[in-house]
Design an enzyme around this catalytic site. Structure first.
Site, mmCIF file in Angstrom:
data_model
loop_
_atom_site.group_PDB
_atom_site.id
_atom_site.type_symbol
_atom_site.label_atom_id
_atom_site.label_comp_id
_atom_site.label_asym_id
_atom_site.label_seq_id
_atom_site.Cartn_x
_atom_site.Cartn_y
_atom_site.Cartn_z
ATOM 1 N N ARG A 166 0.830 -1.221 0.000
ATOM 2 C CA ARG A 166 0.000 0.000 0.000
ATOM 3 C C ARG A 166 0.859 1.265 0.000
ATOM 4 O O ARG A 166 0.563 2.254 0.671
ATOM 5 C CB ARG A 166 -0.978 0.039 1.191
ATOM 6 C CG ARG A 166 -1.915 -1.116 1.255
ATOM 7 C CD ARG A 166 -2.846 -1.218 0.038
ATOM 8 N NE ARG A 166 -3.379 -2.555 -0.013
ATOM 9 C CZ ARG A 166 -2.802 -3.548 -0.713
ATOM 10 N NH1 ARG A 166 -1.733 -3.326 -1.462
ATOM 11 N NH2 ARG A 166 -3.320 -4.751 -0.699
ATOM 12 N N SER A 250 -10.251 0.723 3.758
ATOM 13 C CA SER A 250 -9.562 0.490 5.033
ATOM 14 C C SER A 250 -8.963 1.811 5.508
ATOM 15 O O SER A 250 -8.166 2.406 4.788
ATOM 16 C CB SER A 250 -8.439 -0.522 4.859
ATOM 17 O OG SER A 250 -8.987 -1.739 4.431
ATOM 18 N N GLU A 370 -4.290 4.710 6.205
ATOM 19 C CA GLU A 370 -3.964 4.338 4.816
ATOM 20 C C GLU A 370 -4.307 5.448 3.812
ATOM 21 O O GLU A 370 -3.534 5.689 2.887
ATOM 22 C CB GLU A 370 -4.708 3.048 4.444
ATOM 23 C CG GLU A 370 -4.381 2.573 3.040
ATOM 24 C CD GLU A 370 -4.984 1.221 2.723
ATOM 25 O OE1 GLU A 370 -4.657 0.241 3.413
ATOM 26 O OE2 GLU A 370 -5.786 1.142 1.789
HETATM 27 C C1 LIG Z 1 -15.254 1.058 -0.379
HETATM 28 C C2 LIG Z 1 -13.767 1.117 -0.673
HETATM 29 C C3 LIG Z 1 -13.042 -0.049 -0.833
HETATM 30 C C4 LIG Z 1 -11.664 -0.007 -1.107
HETATM 31 N N1 LIG Z 1 -10.990 -1.173 -1.257
HETATM 32 C C5 LIG Z 1 -9.663 -1.157 -1.536
HETATM 33 C C6 LIG Z 1 -8.943 -2.381 -1.714
HETATM 34 O O1 LIG Z 1 -9.492 -3.473 -1.640
HETATM 35 N N2 LIG Z 1 -7.615 -2.297 -1.968
HETATM 36 C C7 LIG Z 1 -6.956 -1.099 -2.085
HETATM 37 O O2 LIG Z 1 -5.751 -1.110 -2.344
HETATM 38 N N3 LIG Z 1 -7.622 0.074 -1.938
HETATM 39 C C8 LIG Z 1 -8.951 0.077 -1.671
HETATM 40 N N4 LIG Z 1 -9.628 1.248 -1.489
HETATM 41 C C9 LIG Z 1 -8.902 2.535 -1.599
HETATM 42 C C10 LIG Z 1 -9.010 3.190 -3.001
HETATM 43 O O3 LIG Z 1 -10.079 2.657 -3.725
HETATM 44 C C11 LIG Z 1 -7.737 3.036 -3.822
HETATM 45 O O4 LIG Z 1 -6.629 3.540 -3.116
HETATM 46 C C12 LIG Z 1 -7.820 3.757 -5.174
HETATM 47 O O5 LIG Z 1 -6.701 3.432 -5.962
HETATM 48 C C13 LIG Z 1 -7.923 5.275 -5.052
HETATM 49 O O6 LIG Z 1 -8.190 5.778 -6.334
HETATM 50 P P1 LIG Z 1 -8.839 7.221 -6.531
HETATM 51 O O7 LIG Z 1 -8.834 7.527 -7.997
HETATM 52 O O8 LIG Z 1 -10.131 7.305 -5.864
HETATM 53 O O9 LIG Z 1 -7.740 8.125 -5.800
HETATM 54 P P2 LIG Z 1 -7.980 9.501 -5.016
HETATM 55 O O10 LIG Z 1 -8.644 9.225 -3.732
HETATM 56 O O11 LIG Z 1 -8.613 10.497 -5.905
HETATM 57 O O12 LIG Z 1 -6.472 9.921 -4.735
HETATM 58 C C14 LIG Z 1 -5.674 9.187 -3.832
HETATM 59 C C15 LIG Z 1 -4.242 9.740 -3.884
HETATM 60 O O13 LIG Z 1 -3.683 9.484 -5.165
HETATM 61 C C16 LIG Z 1 -3.324 10.724 -5.792
HETATM 62 N N5 LIG Z 1 -3.606 10.569 -7.209
HETATM 63 C C17 LIG Z 1 -4.817 10.417 -7.811
HETATM 64 N N6 LIG Z 1 -4.653 10.288 -9.144
HETATM 65 C C18 LIG Z 1 -3.315 10.372 -9.378
HETATM 66 C C19 LIG Z 1 -2.514 10.323 -10.563
HETATM 67 N N7 LIG Z 1 -3.049 10.167 -11.782
HETATM 68 N N8 LIG Z 1 -1.155 10.444 -10.433
HETATM 69 C C20 LIG Z 1 -0.586 10.608 -9.202
HETATM 70 N N9 LIG Z 1 -1.293 10.686 -8.060
HETATM 71 C C21 LIG Z 1 -2.644 10.547 -8.155
HETATM 72 C C22 LIG Z 1 -4.181 11.786 -5.121
HETATM 73 O O14 LIG Z 1 -3.601 13.065 -5.211
HETATM 74 C C23 LIG Z 1 -4.196 11.267 -3.695
HETATM 75 O O15 LIG Z 1 -3.001 11.608 -3.062
HETATM 76 C C24 LIG Z 1 -11.007 1.244 -1.221
HETATM 77 C C25 LIG Z 1 -11.753 2.425 -1.055
HETATM 78 C C26 LIG Z 1 -13.116 2.359 -0.781
HETATM 79 C C27 LIG Z 1 -13.888 3.636 -0.614
#
Ligand SMILES: Cc1cc2nc3c(=O)[nH]c(=O)nc-3n(C[C@H](O)[C@H](O)[C@H](O)COP(=O)(O)OP(=O)(O)OC[C@H]3O[C@@H](n4cnc5c(N)ncnc54)[C@H](O)[C@@H]3O)c2cc1C
Length: 378
Positions: A166, A250, A370
């Site tokens: 992670r 998480s 996380e």
């Molecule tokens: C219900 C639920 C279940 C989940 N289950 C899991 C799981 O099973 N496993 C897991 O690993 N995660 C899980 N997550 C966490 C999340 O889904 C992941 O971390 C996902 O990759 C975040 O993507 P996002 O586009 O929403 O990122 P955001 O929340 O928009 O951004 C997260 C971070 O990444 C940065 N970021 C976004 N896009 C870019 C880019 N293109 N380049 C560089 N930085 C960037 C942002 O600035 C921020 O710092 C879960 C979340 C939820 C709500």
């Protein structure tokens, strides 16, 4: 690139907290994203790129900076590196689960166990997303990214991104800055062409989660359907009708501790060895080299321990909330902090601190968040 009227981040994050930024820009092509970032960096203001908002915990005070929304789309087939492998290059703003759905429909394996994870493809390498034993590091070949320090676009191989549990060099961890301030424009993955036939699953973690034995054969689409159903039971897919999903997934990471510390924890606490460094680099100065290379020293590997178990065994049950608070532990999953309706970032932070305090008092370790924290402290 389009400058839009800033939207409160509570409307764009799955934990449903966050004030409005001073400026907000939408980028729908890679070129627009590059232009927007170069312009923001030239101004020197604080900035944040936003994907699906599913790994963010944002404070409710206005954010005095620019939010760039990554809304680029598209999956492109690249020349195959070898028979049986399909190489895909995907735009950063593409929905992660839409990519998994596409891959499964094409009979491609490698990401099916990560079905149902919310968010965008560009954010996936940022914390090396994973579920049921699959992680993006296993299929990621390279990313195209733009660095803040140079403003230049380059192609970076996956093994230079510092992808770990992670984490990556791009992740903004609580209390520390990312090692590399950069934004991913595209991600390239190699997937195995397995078709739609049933075949045994290699990963034990996935087999256990899906109730399968080592010899049971299933198709990639069966895995996808059953992973989504399993995640839904835990409130781990986004569902507007299920308040347990108004979370950032998480909230706390499984803790990585030394083997000796792990022995102080109750034996029932689930734990997994963290991959030991089997091939440590030994540097012998040339002047001291007498022809003898000593055998590698066996180092006891660190241990990853279940944060959910620690929380539940510090006396906090699923669904726990502080009096008069609108933040609560998910009723299905002890690791998810949820917004039960208009909870402020302060209420979420108060619950997070309370949980950290209970686990520390009971077991002597501080759980680390996380999600990426923006404009908020724990
Ligand atoms: C219900 C639920 C279940 C989940 N289950 C899991 C799981 O099973 N496993 C897991 O690993 N995660 C899980 N997550 C966490 C999340 O889904 C992941 O971390 C996902 O990759 C975040 O993507 P996002 O586009 O929403 O990122 P955001 O929340 O928009 O951004 C997260 C971070 O990444 C940065 N970021 C976004 N896009 C870019 C880019 N293109 N380049 C560089 N930085 C960037 C942002 O600035 C921020 O710092 C879960 C979340 C939820 C709500």
């Amino acid at each position: 690139m389009t400058e839009i009227t800033p939207i409160r981040l509570a409307r764009l994050t799955t934990l449903r907290t966050g004030g409005a930024p001073a400026r907000m820009i939408d980028a729908t092509t890679s070129a627009e994203l590059v232009d927007a970032l170069r312009a923001v960096w030239a101004d020197g203001d604080p900035w944040l790129v936003l994907g699906g908002g599913s790994n963010l915990f944002v404070g409710d005070e206005p954010y005095d900076g620019t939010v760039v929304r990554v809304r680029t789309q598209g999956i492109e087939r690249m020349p195959s590196p070898r028979p049986g492998i399909v190489r895909l290059r995907v735009q950063a703003g593409h929905d992660w689960d839409a990519l998994v759905e596409f891959a499964v429909a094409e009979g491609l394996a490698g990401i099916e166990a990560m079905s149902g994870i919310p968010g965008t493809v560009g954010a996936a390498p940022v914390q090396n997303i994973g579920a049921y034993g699959q992680e993006i590091v296993q299929t990621l070949v390279e990313v195209e990214l733009i660095d803040e320090s140079t403003g230049e676009v380059s192609v970076v191989p996956a093994d230079e991104l510092g992808l770990g549990f992670r984490t990556s060099a791009l992740k903004h961890h609580h209390g520390s800055a990312p090692a590399r301030r950069a934004v991913i424009l595209t991600a390239t993955l190699d997937l195995a062409e397995v078709g739609h036939d049933e075949r045994p699953i290699a990963g034990e973690q996935l087999r256990t989660a899906l109730g399968l034995g080592p010899g049971d054969g299933v198709s990639v689409s069966w895995i996808r359907d059953h992973v989504i159903a399993t995640r839904r039971r835990k409130g781990m897919v986004l569902d507007d009708d299920d308040p347990d999903t108004y979370s950032a997934g998480s909230f706390f990471q499984n803790a990585v501790v030394s083997a000796s510390f792990s022995r102080t924890l109750p034996p029932e606490c689930p734990r997994w060895p963290v991959k030991p460094d089997l091939d440590p680099v030994l540097v012998i100065p040339l002047a001291a080299f007498d022809g003898y290379v000593p055998p590698p020293v066996a180092v006891e590997s660190d241990v990853k321990v279940s944060a959910a178990w620690l929380i539940e065994h510090s006396g906090l049950r699923k669904g726990f909330k502080l009096p008069r608070s609108r933040a609560a532990l998910s009723s299905k999953h002890a690791l998810a902090l949820t917004n039960r309706g208009n909870a402020t970032s302060g209420e979420i932070a108060e619950l997070a601190r309370f949980i950290q305090g209970r686990v520390q008092a009971e077991f002597g370790l501080v759980l680390q968040p996380e999600p990426v924290l923006v404009n908020v402290e724990l």
